[in-house]
Design an enzyme around this catalytic site. Sequence first.
Site, PDB file in Angstrom:
ATOM      1  N   CYS A 156      26.974  35.954  19.862  1.00 46.44           N
ATOM      2  CA  CYS A 156      26.371  36.720  20.958  1.00 46.44           C
ATOM      3  C   CYS A 156      27.227  37.940  21.264  1.00 46.44           C
ATOM      4  O   CYS A 156      28.378  38.022  20.849  1.00 46.44           O
ATOM      5  CB  CYS A 156      26.199  35.861  22.207  1.00 46.44           C
ATOM      6  SG  CYS A 156      27.724  35.488  23.072  1.00 46.44           S
TER       7      CYS A 156
ATOM      8  N   LYS B 251       2.496   4.562   1.295  1.00 48.81           N
ATOM      9  CA  LYS B 251       2.717   5.067   2.648  1.00 48.81           C
ATOM     10  C   LYS B 251       2.307   6.531   2.642  1.00 48.81           C
ATOM     11  O   LYS B 251       2.949   7.370   2.009  1.00 48.81           O
ATOM     12  CB  LYS B 251       4.186   4.917   3.024  1.00 48.81           C
ATOM     13  CG  LYS B 251       4.479   5.383   4.437  1.00 48.81           C
ATOM     14  CD  LYS B 251       5.864   4.928   4.864  1.00 48.81           C
ATOM     15  CE  LYS B 251       6.166   5.230   6.305  1.00 48.81           C
ATOM     16  NZ  LYS B 251       6.065   6.619   6.675  1.00 48.81           N
TER      17      LYS B 251
ATOM     18  N   GLU C 176       0.856  -1.201   0.000  1.00 51.32           N
ATOM     19  CA  GLU C 176       0.000   0.000   0.000  1.00 51.32           C
ATOM     20  C   GLU C 176       0.883   1.238   0.000  1.00 51.32           C
ATOM     21  O   GLU C 176       1.971   1.202   0.554  1.00 51.32           O
ATOM     22  CB  GLU C 176      -0.820   0.101   1.304  1.00 51.32           C
ATOM     23  CG  GLU C 176      -1.387  -1.160   1.806  1.00 51.32           C
ATOM     24  CD  GLU C 176      -1.925  -1.026   3.235  1.00 51.32           C
ATOM     25  OE1 GLU C 176      -1.581  -0.077   3.957  1.00 51.32           O
ATOM     26  OE2 GLU C 176      -2.698  -1.910   3.601  1.00 51.32           O
TER      27      GLU C 176
ATOM     28  N   CYS D  32      26.810  33.441  28.060  1.00 53.56           N
ATOM     29  CA  CYS D  32      26.331  33.693  26.700  1.00 53.56           C
ATOM     30  C   CYS D  32      24.808  33.834  26.738  1.00 53.56           C
ATOM     31  O   CYS D  32      24.101  32.917  27.124  1.00 53.56           O
ATOM     32  CB  CYS D  32      26.726  32.543  25.766  1.00 53.56           C
ATOM     33  SG  CYS D  32      25.886  32.568  24.168  1.00 53.56           S
TER      34      CYS D  32
ATOM     35  N   ASP E 138       1.779  10.261   3.755  1.00 52.31           N
ATOM     36  CA  ASP E 138       2.576  11.161   4.576  1.00 52.31           C
ATOM     37  C   ASP E 138       1.658  12.115   5.339  1.00 52.31           C
ATOM     38  O   ASP E 138       1.473  13.263   4.957  1.00 52.31           O
ATOM     39  CB  ASP E 138       3.541  11.931   3.672  1.00 52.31           C
ATOM     40  CG  ASP E 138       4.650  12.577   4.472  1.00 52.31           C
ATOM     41  OD1 ASP E 138       4.740  12.308   5.685  1.00 52.31           O
ATOM     42  OD2 ASP E 138       5.418  13.350   3.882  1.00 52.31           O
TER      43      ASP E 138
ATOM     44  N   CYS F 274      31.460  33.431  19.246  1.00 53.26           N
ATOM     45  CA  CYS F 274      30.005  33.268  19.276  1.00 53.26           C
ATOM     46  C   CYS F 274      29.341  34.538  18.765  1.00 53.26           C
ATOM     47  O   CYS F 274      29.810  35.634  19.065  1.00 53.26           O
ATOM     48  CB  CYS F 274      29.569  32.984  20.717  1.00 53.26           C
ATOM     49  SG  CYS F 274      27.789  32.793  20.912  1.00 53.26           S
TER      50      CYS F 274
ATOM     51  N   CYS G 159      30.107  27.494  21.742  1.00 55.85           N
ATOM     52  CA  CYS G 159      30.468  28.751  22.373  1.00 55.85           C
ATOM     53  C   CYS G 159      30.915  28.418  23.783  1.00 55.85           C
ATOM     54  O   CYS G 159      30.276  27.639  24.480  1.00 55.85           O
ATOM     55  CB  CYS G 159      29.242  29.658  22.406  1.00 55.85           C
ATOM     56  SG  CYS G 159      29.381  31.004  23.571  1.00 55.85           S
TER      57      CYS G 159
ATOM     58  N   TYR H  63      -5.806   1.815   7.524  1.00 58.44           N
ATOM     59  CA  TYR H  63      -4.914   0.732   7.096  1.00 58.44           C
ATOM     60  C   TYR H  63      -4.538  -0.247   8.202  1.00 58.44           C
ATOM     61  O   TYR H  63      -3.758  -1.173   7.979  1.00 58.44           O
ATOM     62  CB  TYR H  63      -3.649   1.292   6.448  1.00 58.44           C
ATOM     63  CG  TYR H  63      -2.919   2.324   7.291  1.00 58.44           C
ATOM     64  CD1 TYR H  63      -2.315   1.971   8.492  1.00 58.44           C
ATOM     65  CD2 TYR H  63      -2.831   3.653   6.875  1.00 58.44           C
ATOM     66  CE1 TYR H  63      -1.653   2.910   9.261  1.00 58.44           C
ATOM     67  CE2 TYR H  63      -2.171   4.601   7.642  1.00 58.44           C
ATOM     68  CZ  TYR H  63      -1.580   4.215   8.835  1.00 58.44           C
ATOM     69  OH  TYR H  63      -0.938   5.140   9.593  1.00 58.44           O
TER      70      TYR H  63
ATOM     71  N   LYS I  82      10.969   3.237   1.265  1.00 60.93           N
ATOM     72  CA  LYS I  82      10.909   4.690   1.086  1.00 60.93           C
ATOM     73  C   LYS I  82      11.262   5.130  -0.327  1.00 60.93           C
ATOM     74  O   LYS I  82      12.086   4.503  -0.992  1.00 60.93           O
ATOM     75  CB  LYS I  82      11.890   5.362   2.062  1.00 60.93           C
ATOM     76  CG  LYS I  82      11.546   5.197   3.534  1.00 60.93           C
ATOM     77  CD  LYS I  82      10.265   5.935   3.853  1.00 60.93           C
ATOM     78  CE  LYS I  82      10.123   6.263   5.314  1.00 60.93           C
ATOM     79  NZ  LYS I  82      10.981   7.265   5.844  1.00 60.93           N
TER      80      LYS I  82
HETATM   81  S1  IVH Z   1       1.021   0.332   8.949  1.00 64.88           S
HETATM   82  C1  IVH Z   1       2.206  -1.493  13.177  1.00 64.88           C
HETATM   83  N1  IVH Z   1       0.366   1.391   6.662  1.00 64.88           N
HETATM   84  O1  IVH Z   1       3.878   5.291   8.639  1.00 64.88           O
HETATM   85  C2  IVH Z   1       2.469  -0.549  12.062  1.00 64.88           C
HETATM   86  N2  IVH Z   1       1.499   2.769   8.242  1.00 64.88           N
HETATM   87  O2  IVH Z   1       6.606   4.908   9.537  1.00 64.88           O
HETATM   88  C3  IVH Z   1       1.244   0.061  11.533  1.00 64.88           C
HETATM   89  N3  IVH Z   1       1.805   5.074   7.500  1.00 64.88           N
HETATM   90  O3  IVH Z   1       3.135   5.078  12.056  1.00 64.88           O
HETATM   91  C4  IVH Z   1       1.528   1.022  10.449  1.00 64.88           C
HETATM   92  N4  IVH Z   1       0.835   4.860   5.561  1.00 64.88           N
HETATM   93  O4  IVH Z   1       1.798   6.722  10.545  1.00 64.88           O
HETATM   94  C5  IVH Z   1       0.962   1.598   7.851  1.00 64.88           C
HETATM   95  N5  IVH Z   1      -0.330   2.210   4.604  1.00 64.88           N
HETATM   96  C6  IVH Z   1       0.253   2.410   5.784  1.00 64.88           C
HETATM   97  C7  IVH Z   1       0.790   3.661   6.156  1.00 64.88           C
HETATM   98  C8  IVH Z   1       1.407   3.800   7.396  1.00 64.88           C
HETATM   99  C9  IVH Z   1       1.446   5.702   6.383  1.00 64.88           C
HETATM  100  C10 IVH Z   1       2.550   5.723   8.608  1.00 64.88           C
HETATM  101  C11 IVH Z   1       2.006   5.462   9.979  1.00 64.88           C
HETATM  102  C12 IVH Z   1       3.114   4.771  10.726  1.00 64.88           C
HETATM  103  C13 IVH Z   1       4.303   5.275   9.975  1.00 64.88           C
HETATM  104  C14 IVH Z   1       5.493   4.385  10.146  1.00 64.88           C
END
Ligand code: IVH
Length: 710
Positions: free
Chosen positions: A421, A128, A126, A444, A130, A419, A438, A237, A325
């Site tokens: 300051c 990820k 899935e 300071c 942000d 520094c 410093c 999720y 990532k």
């Molecule tokens: S699963 C037990 N699925 O990424 C772990 N996390 O870096 C449950 N996140 O804390 C997380 N998309 O905030 C999961 N499809 C996805 C996600 C996801 C974003 C975030 C989430 C997590 C963080 C970890």
Amino acid sequence: MAEKKPVTDLTASEAEAELARLAAAIRHHDRLYYQDDAPEVSDAEYDSLRRRNEAIEARFPSLVRPDSPSGRVGAEPAAGFSKVRHSVPMLSLGNAFDDQDVEEFFARCRRFLGRGKDDPLEIVAEPKIDGLSINLRYEGGKFVQGATRGDGSEGEDVTQNLRTLGDIPAEIAGGAPDILEVRGEVYMTKSDFAALNARQAEAEAKLFANPRNAAAGSLRQLDRRITTSRPLRFFGYAWGEVSAPLAETHWDFLQRLRDWGFPVNPLARRCSNPAETLAFYREVEEQRPGLDYDIDGVVYKVDRLDLQARLGFVSRAPRWAIAHKFPAEQARTVLEKIDIQVGRTGALTPVAHLKPVNVGGVMVSRATLHNPDEIARKDIREGDTVIVQRAGDVIPQVVEVVLEARPEGSQPYVFPDTCPCALRTPVVHEDGEVVARCTGELACPFQQVEKLIHFVSRDAFDIEGLGQKQVAEFFERGLIKTPADIFDLAERDKTSLTPLRNVKGWGAKSAENLFEAIERRRTIGLDRFIYALGIRQVGQATAKLLARHYDGLASWHAAMRQLSEERQAAPGAAKPEEIGPTYSEICNINTIGTAVADEIAAFFGESHNLGIVEELERRLSVVPVETPQATSSPVAGKTVVFTGSLETMSRPEAKARAEALGAKVAGSVSGKTDYVVVGADAGSKAAKAEALGVTMLSEQEWLDLIDERA
Ligand code: IVH
């Protein structure tokens, strides 16, 4: 600076110092990210700090700190919202940065589950998202509570704000378990973010750096009307506490979420081998710029929930999932000027001022340069054209200089030797430290202000209404110079010619609230008190250890002075026992080492610091902290050795389960071993156990002991 030493070349004392530095750095960045919504470094850099920390810990397990970042996610919740304890902790994910990391993840899962290289292992991939993760609790089908992740165990209650989100059903149709916690990500779309920033600009209000910060800032608004006016969305999720099983696979779970009315990301896909997941990753990477929400990678999850349960967790992350990532986004711009900022401990941080540039949809005008060595190593000069990068969320960084575009006659940057300051105190480069400092210490003004800010911060005295801005203001006006002055503010205000209520920006009510908030903190736990002093290397966890070790302020204070005297009397000694009884007692507290002990000794060796501590003691009532109870499992604290091949589980699984119950798992049998669990074809270890008279258990007896049926 010389390139960072490879972990394999570190000596134990270098490793110890570096773990301390990393713990502090990671804590600092966690706080900026999770509490202040204002991160300073990219995800990639943050991850590299964590990875280095983990690598050093793996090589020097005895040096793992009590406040090790590997056992912790995020930061403690901010003040203002009431706190919610998560019944099931909200954890984080391990990261993969390239295909090889992903292959290793699959291999690890297979090994752990005792499956062959070619056995199928279904995976759900899935995007990820942000945003920021939240927990939604439903009881009897009704939404009753929503909380942020916070530090993973305790978050903030943002129920009212979450009720304003159209994506979150207030009630769910039949078929849901009585208790159901749905977890997912709250986010803001890129287009809503752009529109919000345009409105903010018009109103001359603060602009958000990116959609994630805008979403976090909007959700954590104390004024619910503001949240209502900010379009937030949600993707589900995962789950937390549930009173009945939800499904047999993650894929089916996602389907149920959809049926209950939760948005589930439409791109999610079920894959049956690493090649398919990697193909999915590349597809999503291509679609990324066209998506209306920020994603920073792809998450892979073992599909079968029974396998997930067996794989379990390692400290902060599940073993059954990983985040793959995306690389960071980059852009080119001109670095106009380098500025120096001074922190609490006097560290000088260079900051680049950039010609504003759009990096992946976000305008960027500043970047951190970290320290003098970083500037020297990359030969960054004022006037240079540089490549800047941000990974999703943060204050960006300068990756490199575009040398072809360097203006003629440009000069290498000379790091100031004083520094900025008013005192212009000399700057030093301490041995083994990359930062410049410093030397003005308490003289300071920058450091004084930063120390005061630390003193009132959330994990320290946590004084409501007294933040960075107010501290700077009071310092400027000469009202507070040392922490003790804070507790005299109210009294002095009564006879002041310009009482606070008459000062611009304040009123009778806000002044009174502030004085009350200060009054409430006149009684404080010893752990917070110690932490608030801002002794180098003494973070929250170390402060807690110290506070628990002594029964109260007086005995702690006496010991610290004793420690300092012992250290001063034996300047050349290196071994704790040679330095003195108190010194070695402190080095024996869990994992506090000589580096920490030396810093404390140095702090208490300064008369100025003693004055600060005594002035505080006169004004405060410092109370001892309670010691937590040990866990009640039958094997807690016991040392166990597994030998031979086990039938019902692989060796890593057996080890993980034992550790989860508080047992220590050792590799070899000794007089200290409590149990040896003997599988088939056990060899010399079983013989040795027999010779030493250690209790031997069959696999079944072990399972009975921990009360699990095979
Ligand atoms: S699963 C037990 N699925 O990424 C772990 N996390 O870096 C449950 N996140 O804390 C997380 N998309 O905030 C999961 N499809 C996805 C996600 C996801 C974003 C975030 C989430 C997590 C963080 C970890």
